[in-house]
Design an enzyme around this catalytic site. Structure first.
Site, PDB file in Angstrom:
ATOM      1  N   HIS A 153      -1.754   3.013   4.944  1.00 10.45           N
ATOM      2  CA  HIS A 153      -2.890   3.221   3.898  1.00 10.45           C
ATOM      3  C   HIS A 153      -2.828   5.327   4.524  1.00 10.45           C
ATOM      4  O   HIS A 153      -2.658   4.857   5.743  1.00 10.45           O
ATOM      5  CB  HIS A 153      -4.396   2.506   4.047  1.00 10.45           C
ATOM      6  CG  HIS A 153      -5.124   3.247   2.985  1.00 10.45           C
ATOM      7  ND1 HIS A 153      -5.783   4.697   3.195  1.00 10.45           N
ATOM      8  CD2 HIS A 153      -5.945   2.803   1.937  1.00 10.45           C
ATOM      9  CE1 HIS A 153      -6.690   4.571   2.332  1.00 10.45           C
ATOM     10  NE2 HIS A 153      -6.599   2.968   1.243  1.00 10.45           N
ATOM     11  N   GLU A 193       0.590  -1.068  -0.017  1.00  5.25           N
ATOM     12  CA  GLU A 193      -0.332   0.339   0.220  1.00  5.25           C
ATOM     13  C   GLU A 193       0.836   1.273   0.275  1.00  5.25           C
ATOM     14  O   GLU A 193       1.243   1.299   0.958  1.00  5.25           O
ATOM     15  CB  GLU A 193      -0.965  -0.269   1.502  1.00  5.25           C
ATOM     16  CG  GLU A 193      -2.100   1.073   1.231  1.00  5.25           C
ATOM     17  CD  GLU A 193      -2.468   1.265   0.613  1.00  5.25           C
ATOM     18  OE1 GLU A 193      -3.230   0.793  -0.227  1.00  5.25           O
ATOM     19  OE2 GLU A 193      -3.180   2.245   0.035  1.00  5.25           O
ATOM     20  N   ASP A 207       1.494   0.626  -4.914  1.00  4.86           N
ATOM     21  CA  ASP A 207       0.437  -0.043  -5.898  1.00  4.86           C
ATOM     22  C   ASP A 207      -0.109   1.530  -6.672  1.00  4.86           C
ATOM     23  O   ASP A 207      -0.089   1.954  -7.337  1.00  4.86           O
ATOM     24  CB  ASP A 207      -0.562  -0.595  -5.187  1.00  4.86           C
ATOM     25  CG  ASP A 207      -0.698   0.824  -3.832  1.00  4.86           C
ATOM     26  OD1 ASP A 207      -0.606   1.537  -3.182  1.00  4.86           O
ATOM     27  OD2 ASP A 207      -1.920   0.521  -3.259  1.00  4.86           O
ATOM     28  N   HIS A 208       0.515   2.813  -5.301  1.00  6.48           N
ATOM     29  CA  HIS A 208       0.346   4.122  -5.894  1.00  6.48           C
ATOM     30  C   HIS A 208       0.486   5.045  -5.050  1.00  6.48           C
ATOM     31  O   HIS A 208       1.203   4.496  -4.010  1.00  6.48           O
ATOM     32  CB  HIS A 208      -1.194   4.394  -5.965  1.00  6.48           C
ATOM     33  CG  HIS A 208      -1.713   3.960  -5.329  1.00  6.48           C
ATOM     34  ND1 HIS A 208      -2.216   4.934  -3.561  1.00  6.48           N
ATOM     35  CD2 HIS A 208      -3.047   3.138  -4.589  1.00  6.48           C
ATOM     36  CE1 HIS A 208      -3.237   3.818  -3.258  1.00  6.48           C
ATOM     37  NE2 HIS A 208      -3.444   3.180  -3.347  1.00  6.48           N
ATOM     38  N   THR A 268      -6.176   1.458  -5.550  1.00  2.00           N
ATOM     39  CA  THR A 268      -5.460   0.084  -5.492  1.00  2.00           C
ATOM     40  C   THR A 268      -6.016  -1.003  -6.155  1.00  2.00           C
ATOM     41  O   THR A 268      -5.070  -1.905  -6.422  1.00  2.00           O
ATOM     42  CB  THR A 268      -5.986  -0.401  -3.538  1.00  2.00           C
ATOM     43  OG1 THR A 268      -5.303   0.459  -3.075  1.00  2.00           O
ATOM     44  CG2 THR A 268      -4.880  -1.794  -3.206  1.00  2.00           C
TER      45      THR A 268
END
Ligand code: GP9
Length: 417
Positions: A199, A38, A258-259, A82
């Site tokens: 997150h 994450e 993921d990002h 995600t």
């Protein structure tokens, strides 16, 4: 009978060759463990804040002889955050431009990594410690070929960090399930793990903060550093535990982000991030995620600078596993092959629109043909946008074609043939 332009182009794409290279088959017959972390960005690797190493375990893994490290790798997500990263990574398809891909296409047919590995004898399971139906994962994972989805209701925990299960608990309990997966038969397995703790807004409890970040303390970037350090620590612990359980030597381990977590359009956090990067923190830094592919026992220790994105994971890992995609369609390239296709088209998030990267350049702004500008990524000098017209046209064409695959459930027809 007329064949539409899209159908014709897809036929050509189906014939695309993926040549072998020095890495072909180095992971053949091994298990595959893929960990999507994450909000893990590339800029935190090999960075210290007053002597505090942010990602010691990832750094150690990058330097390990068995690792290939892709440092020009970029996120490719649309509105599904995600979950879009998962779709792109597993299937080598661009996410939908309009909605989270799993909202629109969770009942499509897919032929990505879980299915391909299953057709080669593997058992494919997904692991994520959040609500089973969030992002429609329960349906999408089934369509994508996972035989079992270990979700929040399969984990026992009472301490929450941020969104839910702490990564430490997630990895610890996932390992027990992985042992079960390993015992199903004599064949190798594919485990796809998605972490959660790092997150946004990255708030870690005081007992999980391992340094005082000084002036960054309390800022979003400071919180991010604490959360990523924790995720890195748990990743390191997980790898050590794989070793203890005898599951390491025979497994290929891939890790990527993921990002982004820190937005370059947030002026305050951009300044904070630059305190760590010591150089401009712009869109290309923001969208840059790390990819590591680790094959224990190999002597690779190589950094692959090819510009690529999550779209390229599937062809790259298949070649390493010594497996060919015999039925599906892939928009990505094998990052280990020399290529002139050095561009990616990350989507989403960016308020101004999209980004195209090619070698040392990047182009940004949605209105690419109206009001767009291009810059040299190193010097930040402006470059004539005309130089990129052909490239941007190709990229847009490709994205539309990939969206046609989703919209028309094209893979379903491929599998029927
Ligand atoms: C929870 C988590 C969501 O399932 O994966 O992450 P997000 O898409 O909000 O980044």
């Amino acid at each position: 009978q007329d064949v539409s332009v899209e159908e014709q182009k897809l036929k050509e794409l189906l014939e695309k060759e993926y040549p072998t290279n020095e890495y072909t088959g180095i992971g053949e017959g091994k298990n595959l463990i893929v960990i999507q972390v994450e909000a893990l960005q590339n800029f935190v690797l090999f960075k210290e804040i007053d002597g505090f190493e942010i990602t010691p375990n990832l750094n150690k893994l990058v330097k390990d002889a068995g690792t290939l490290y892709y440092d020009n790798y970029f996120q490719l997500v649309g509105k599904g955050n995600t979950s879009d990263a998962e779709v792109a990574t597993l299937n080598s398809l661009y996410p939908s431009l309009t909605e989270p891909t799993n909202n629109l296409y969770h009942s499509n047919s897919y032929y990505g990594l879980p299915w391909i590995l299953r057709d080669n004898g593997y058992t494919s399971w997904a692991f994520h410690g959040y609500e089973r139906d969030f992002w429609n994962r329960d349906k999408a994972y089934k369509a994508e070929g996972f035989q079992r989805f270990i979700a929040q209701d399969d984990f026992v925990f009472d301490n929450y960090i941020g969104f839910g299960i702490p990564d430490r608990e997630f990895f610890k309990q996932s390992l027990e399930y992985i042992k079960e997966l390993d015992n199903i038969d004599e064949n190798p397995f594919f485990a796809f793990l998605i972490t959660l703790t790092s997150h946004t807004p990255f708030k870690m409890p005081p007992n999980e903060k391992y340094t005082d970040l000084g002036e960054l303390e309390g800022s979003l970037t400071g919180n991010y550093i604490h959360a990523i350090h924790y995720a890195d620590m748990e990743l390191g612990r997980f790898i050590e535990n794989l070793k203890e359980e005898g599951l390491y030597e025979n497994s290929v381990i891939a890790i990527y982000g993921d990002h982004f977590g820190i937005a370059a359009y947030d002026e305050e956090e951009k300044v904070n991030a630059e305190k760590i990067t010591k150089e401009r923190y712009d869109y290309d830094t923001m969208m840059n995620i790390p990819l590591l592919i680790h094959v224990p026992g190999e002597d690779l220790n190589n950094t692959i600078p090819t510009v690529g994105s999550q779209l390229d994971f599937l062809p790259t890992i298949l070649n390493i596993m010594g497996i060919k995609n015999e039925k599906g369609i892939m928009f990505g390239k094998d990052l280990n092959n020399k290529t002139d296709e050095s561009y990616v088209f990350p989507m989403g998030y960016i308020k101004e629109g999209s980004v195209i990267l090619k070698d040392e350049m990047f182009v940004r702004d949605k209105a690419l043909f109206e009001n767009s500008r291009a810059f040299n990524r190193k010097t930040r000098e402006e470059i004539d946008i005309e130089k990129f017209r052909e490239l941007s046209e190709r990229a847009l064409e490709e994205i539309n074609l990939s969206n046609y695959v989703l919209k028309s459930n094209y893979i379903d027809r491929l599998l029927d043939d």
